[in-house]
Design an enzyme around this catalytic site. Structure first.
Site, mmCIF file in Angstrom:
data_model
loop_
_atom_site.group_PDB
_atom_site.id
_atom_site.type_symbol
_atom_site.label_atom_id
_atom_site.label_comp_id
_atom_site.label_asym_id
_atom_site.label_seq_id
_atom_site.Cartn_x
_atom_site.Cartn_y
_atom_site.Cartn_z
ATOM 1 N N SER A 249 5.363 23.473 -9.107
ATOM 2 C CA SER A 249 5.970 24.766 -9.306
ATOM 3 C C SER A 249 7.382 24.710 -9.891
ATOM 4 C CB SER A 249 6.036 25.494 -7.961
ATOM 5 O OG SER A 249 6.893 24.818 -7.066
ATOM 6 N N SER B 196 5.446 19.428 -6.376
ATOM 7 C CA SER B 196 6.087 20.412 -7.252
ATOM 8 C C SER B 196 7.276 19.885 -8.030
ATOM 9 C CB SER B 196 6.533 21.636 -6.440
ATOM 10 O OG SER B 196 5.438 22.494 -6.241
ATOM 11 N N LYS C 20 16.489 25.984 -9.321
ATOM 12 C CA LYS C 20 15.195 26.655 -9.142
ATOM 13 C C LYS C 20 15.401 27.957 -8.368
ATOM 14 C CE LYS C 20 10.470 25.688 -7.473
ATOM 15 N NZ LYS C 20 9.605 24.714 -6.759
#
Lengths: 476, 476
Positions: free
Chosen positions: A150, A174, A75
């Site tokens: 996210s 997330s 990420k």
């Protein structure tokens, strides 16, 4: 090819495949599908092949470790030395750290292959992976739908086999929410289990590194690598070594296991197909001798609001360093006045969702409400702790709906099932438990007591084995 | 000032702690290094970098609190104080707002007692270097540990303000807490000052005067601000609560910013740092490391060595000097003479800011012994010490090249006396006729005769002897 770390490890060590072949295989997948999916922000192909060579050397000299030669996506809020780390924001468009996050160091020590950096909601603020400044990420089961967020890039990439596993981060859901939306396994470990050094923060007291894989076993493998103690993070717990695969290797006895259910989450605003699917999971455990205990937790309805009032003030301070003068953003001087320059550049470089959350956080702080939210958070934590003193684990839907259409402005509450346990700092694991009539994945969530990840994995693994998975439509 | 008014002063003092490393990273704190050479991701506030508290700073804060008779709290923690400025890397300063490490202290002084509200630990900001055309920021100072000492508004005279600041600097130097260099900014005084009606307990509105770079400026700023505020009140207006600067040239204060217009500091707990938990055993251990303080040392000198109060003050007012004095006494126990030589001869060469008195102590002791035995004239001490201290010349070499050594050889002196008397028969006759005043002339002539220093006591005796003998001869 079964895309799991467990299998790839065996194939690599038996030399059924070389690290280079494997890496190229994944790069090809990315070339083929990522234009549609929008998972990757940055791929350093030369470096991927270099890492593969190094990994092969280790394997050839019989020095392979869990992650040697395993292709993993990261990420983009996890700092990677010499590779851009943007947090999905214009503000960090050209930011290349000269340091690694601790977790990256740990994986590099094992010669893993970093395929690239994965898209995310800007500064991890959002649940759709549509607030990224750079691109929108899609759901592999339906390109018109969101992957969640996210960590949407991380979930979508694993789901579409653009990496075998990925690292993400979780503040209020997330990891688990996108894992559920994309039909993969995701864990947000206990706060303090894994070093946060080098993970660009949202709310420091909630943030935790998360992992997305195709199965629970791989989660256990990665946890054992990533939970190594880091003196750079004061909040990391000093624990003796945990065997995260203990209860998968020696299956846990379900008989007499007490499973708690927060009935509010199944009663309220919930999609009926999701509800049925989760109830069938509960039935599975019940039929294997588990005892289901129902809890009432009215405050769960307010957890999203508590989260907003608690996480965003922390977020505001963490975003204060981005005044436009640093981290690769090109500062524009429009005035002699420093404050005006800062305001101008922040207005230019932050997206709407980030601005919205800054305003919420500022409001709470300026009004002096923060301590109230902090107290609410403690109440939530206490209630979770009480429930977990009366049962072994909690099971609830990961989300109250399946992945929704991009630009559907009516859905904005998809963290309501996960955010409570996040506030409590508890470990939370989501695995796929079914699909709706449109073929969209449904996730079920397992919540355990602090540092009981091994138990969660063991219990979830039993259901996981019975689960018939459907490949993403992108492969159809 | 109106006779019915009196001023009330509170001081806020920032003292840089003398640790090797910064407060939250391992960068050096050394003053005067090349710009931006002592920096890292942590003190630059890079995304994802985490602070880790330097325990040496905590120890020094405990010492400071102990010296100022504070309660050392068993629990304290860190908060973020937010504001935007180019010299603040993170957009917030890590400080202790809610739970400071020390509270409720006092310091008894000759001019009164100063009460301490609190002492807290915080990190320093970077330094803005303002050039004519551009502003540069040197981040070497960013993250250097500070303590802020906040007094109660309890200082009613300039004398007490001065005495407090002077004593604080001296005590901090003795305990190696802070080097106390106002000119380098390692010790900074902010002045809170207001006027109130005598006999009233209600304080007036205060102004805060920042950045006073010397005690002289502090005293001038007090005068200037009392003058300004009494003017304002005389005109029937009211004093505004604001931050003001002090202009050394004009001797006046000027408005920097109004508190009314400013945003709040939006304090919020810093969750990346664990609370500081101090057990009594530990606090006591640190307290025991505090060396004797100047006031006690002065009393010790007076009582043990019989040194007068004025001399004792001079010795203790410079830590390096008092250490040198102590070292001398360990080698040779003549406190009266040693203190006399240090104070009246050596100190005129010694800069008040030195950290160590650099002089060969064995040479110095030898010199003391020569003075004691009258082998050297006190009037030559200034010169000898100039060579020893300023030129770093050894005592042996000084004596080789100069004639400070007094000759006490009686035969040698008698030879000189006799030859002088033979060459000055006239004068000798005058002396014989009763002109005793001429004795000084013979003394002078004898000293001129040789480039050696003659022991005047011995010279006098021999001269008297020989003149007496000659008297007899002339009668014959």
């Amino acid at each position: 090819m079964d895309n799991s770390i467990y299998n790839l490890r065996k194939m690599l060590d038996k030399k059924e495949i070389s690290t280079k072949e494997l890496a190229i295989n994944y790069l090809d997948n990315i070339d083929k599908y990522d234009e549609k999916l929008g998972c990757y922000l940055d791929i350093d192909r030369d470096n991927v092949l270099k890492q593969a060579e190094l990994a092969q050397v280790a394997i050839n000299s019989k020095d392979s470790k869990v992650l040697t030669g395993i292709p993993i996506g990261i990420k983009d809020n996890i700092c990677t030395k010499n590779l851009k780390t943007t947090c999905g924001s214009k503000m960090l468009e050209n930011f290349t750290p000269n340091y690694n996050a601790h977790v990256i160091d740990l994986m590099e020590k094992q010669n893993f292959i970093m395929l690239g950096k994965l898209n995310m909601d800007e500064f991890a603020m959002g649940g759709t992976t549509q607030t990224s400044y750079f691109k929108s990420t899609k759901n592999p089961y339906n390109l018109e739908c969101v992957p969640g967020g996210s960590s949407g890039g991380s979930a979508s990439a694993v789901s579409a086999n653009l990496c075998v596993a990925s690292l993400g981060s979780d503040t209020g859901g997330s990891i688990t929410q996108p894992a559920a939306f994309c039909g993969v396994v995701g864990i947000k470990p206990t706060y303090g289990l894994i070093s946060r050094y080098g993970i660009i923060p949202y709310a420091d007291s909630l943030d935790q590194l998360g992992i997305i894989t195709n199965n629970t076993y791989d989660i256990g493998l990665l946890l054992s690598v990533l939970s190594e103690y880091d003196s750079k993070d004061e909040t990391m717990s000093k624990l003796s070594k945990i065997d995260f695969l203990e209860y998968i290797d020696k299956p846990i006895n379900i008989k007499g296991l007490k499973i708690g259910v927060i009935k509010d989450l199944l009663e309220d605003d919930i999609n009926q197909e999701v509800k049925k699917s989760v109830e069938s999971v509960l039935d599975f455990y019940k039929s294997n001798g588990a005892i289901i205990e129902e809890f009432s937790m009215p405050i769960i309805r307010y957890c999203n609001d508590i989260y907003a009032g608690y996480a965003n003030p922390q977020g505001v301070t963490n975003l204060s360093k981005y005044d436009g003068t640093k981290f690769g953003y090109k500062f524009k001087e429009i005035s002699e006045n420093w404050d005006e320059n800062v305001a101008y550049n922040r207005t230019e470089a932050f997206g709407d969702e980030v601005k919205k959350r800054i305003l919420i956080g500022m409001y709470v702080l300026e009004k002096g409400y923060y301590n109230n939210f902090s107290e609410f958070r403690n109440v939530v934590k206490k209630q979770y702790n009480e429930m977990l003193s009366k049962c072994d684990i909690l099971i609830n839907p990961t989300t109250n709906c399946t992945a929704f259409k991009i630009n559907n402005n009516f859905v904005n509450n998809t963290d309501n099932c996960t955010v409570g346990a996040c506030l409590a700092g508890l470990p939370q694991l989501s695995i796929p438990c079914g699909y709706n009539k449109d073929g969209m994945p449904i996730g079920v969530c397992f919540i355990g007591n602090y540092f009981q990840e091994a138990k969660l994995l063991g219990i979830a693994n039993i259901f996981e084995k019975t689960m018939q998975k459907i490949k993403p439509t992108i492969y159809a | 000032m109106d006779e019915n008014l009196e001023m009330v002063i509170g001081l806020e003092i920032h003292a840089e702690l003398q640790t090797e490393e910064k407060l939250f990273c391992s960068c050096s704190t050394k003053f005067g290094a090349k710009e931006n050479s002592q920096i890292c991701p942590i003190c630059l506030g890079y995304p994802g970098a985490l602070p880790k508290v330097n325990e040496d700073a905590i120890d020094l804060a405990i010492k400071a609190g102990s010296i100022l008779n504070c309660i050392i709290n068993n629990y304290s923690d860190f908060d973020r104080k937010s504001y935007f400025y180019r010299d603040l890397p993170k957009g917030f300063q890590i400080t202790q707002m809610k739970n400071p490490i020390c509270e409720n202290g006092y310091l008894e002084l000759d001019n009164g007692t100063v009460y301490i509200n609190r002492i807290h630990i915080e990190e320093d900001a970077a330094k803005t270097i303002i050039n004519s055309n551009e502003n540069k920021v040197d981040f070497n100072r960013a993250g250097v540990p500070l303590i802020e000492i906040v007094t109660e508004p309890c200082i009613y005279s300039k004398e007490l303000a001065k005495e407090f600041v002077e004593n604080l600097i001296l005590m901090f130097k003795y305990a190696d807490i802070c080097n106390g260099k106002l000119e380098e900014g390692s010790f900074r005084v902010d002045l809170n000052i207001s006027l109130k009606e005598k006999n009233s307990k209600i304080l007036g509105t205060r102004a805060e005067i920042k950045n006073l770079s010397s005690i002289k400026s502090l005293l001038k700023a007090i005068d200037a601000e009392v003058e300004r505020q009494s003017q304002v009140l005389f005109l029937g207006e009211s004093v505004i609560q604001e931050t003001r600067g002090f202009n050394e040239k004009t001797g006046k204060t000027y408005s920097l910013r109004n508190k009314e217009n400013a945003l709040g500091y939006r304090y919020i707990k810093d969750y990346n740092l664990n609370p500081i938990i101090l057990e009594e055993i530990y606090i006591n251990k640190i307290k025991k490391e505090i060396p004797i303080m100047p006031k006690e040392k002065k009393n010790f000198y007076i009582e043990k060595y019989n040194i007068n109060s004025k001399y004792a003050d001079i010795l203790i007012n410079n830590k390096a000097v008092s250490i040198f004095f102590d070292d001398c006494l360990e080698k040779y126990a003549n406190p009266k003479l040693i203190s006399n030589v240090i104070i009246n001869y050596l100190l005129k060469y010694v800069n008040n800011n030195i950290e160590k008195l650099e002089i060969n102590i064995d040479d110095f002791i030898n010199l003391i012994k020569l003075v004691e035995n009258e082998n050297i004239k006190k009037s030559d001490l200034s010169d000898i010490l100039f060579y020893m201290y300023n030129e770093k010349i050894s005592l042996d070499d000084i004596f080789k090249n100069n004639n400070y050594f007094i000759s006490s050889n009686e035969d040698e002196i008698r030879q000189i006396v006799l030859s002088v008397l033979n060459e000055n028969l006239n004068a000798k006759n005058q002396y014989s006729s009763g002109n005793n005043k001429i004795f000084g002339f013979f003394m002078g002539e004898c000293n001129k005769k040789t480039n050696k220093k003659l022991n005047s006591k011995i010279l006098k005796n021999i001269l008297e002897e020989e003149l007496k003998d000659n008297k007899g001869e002339t009668i014959i």
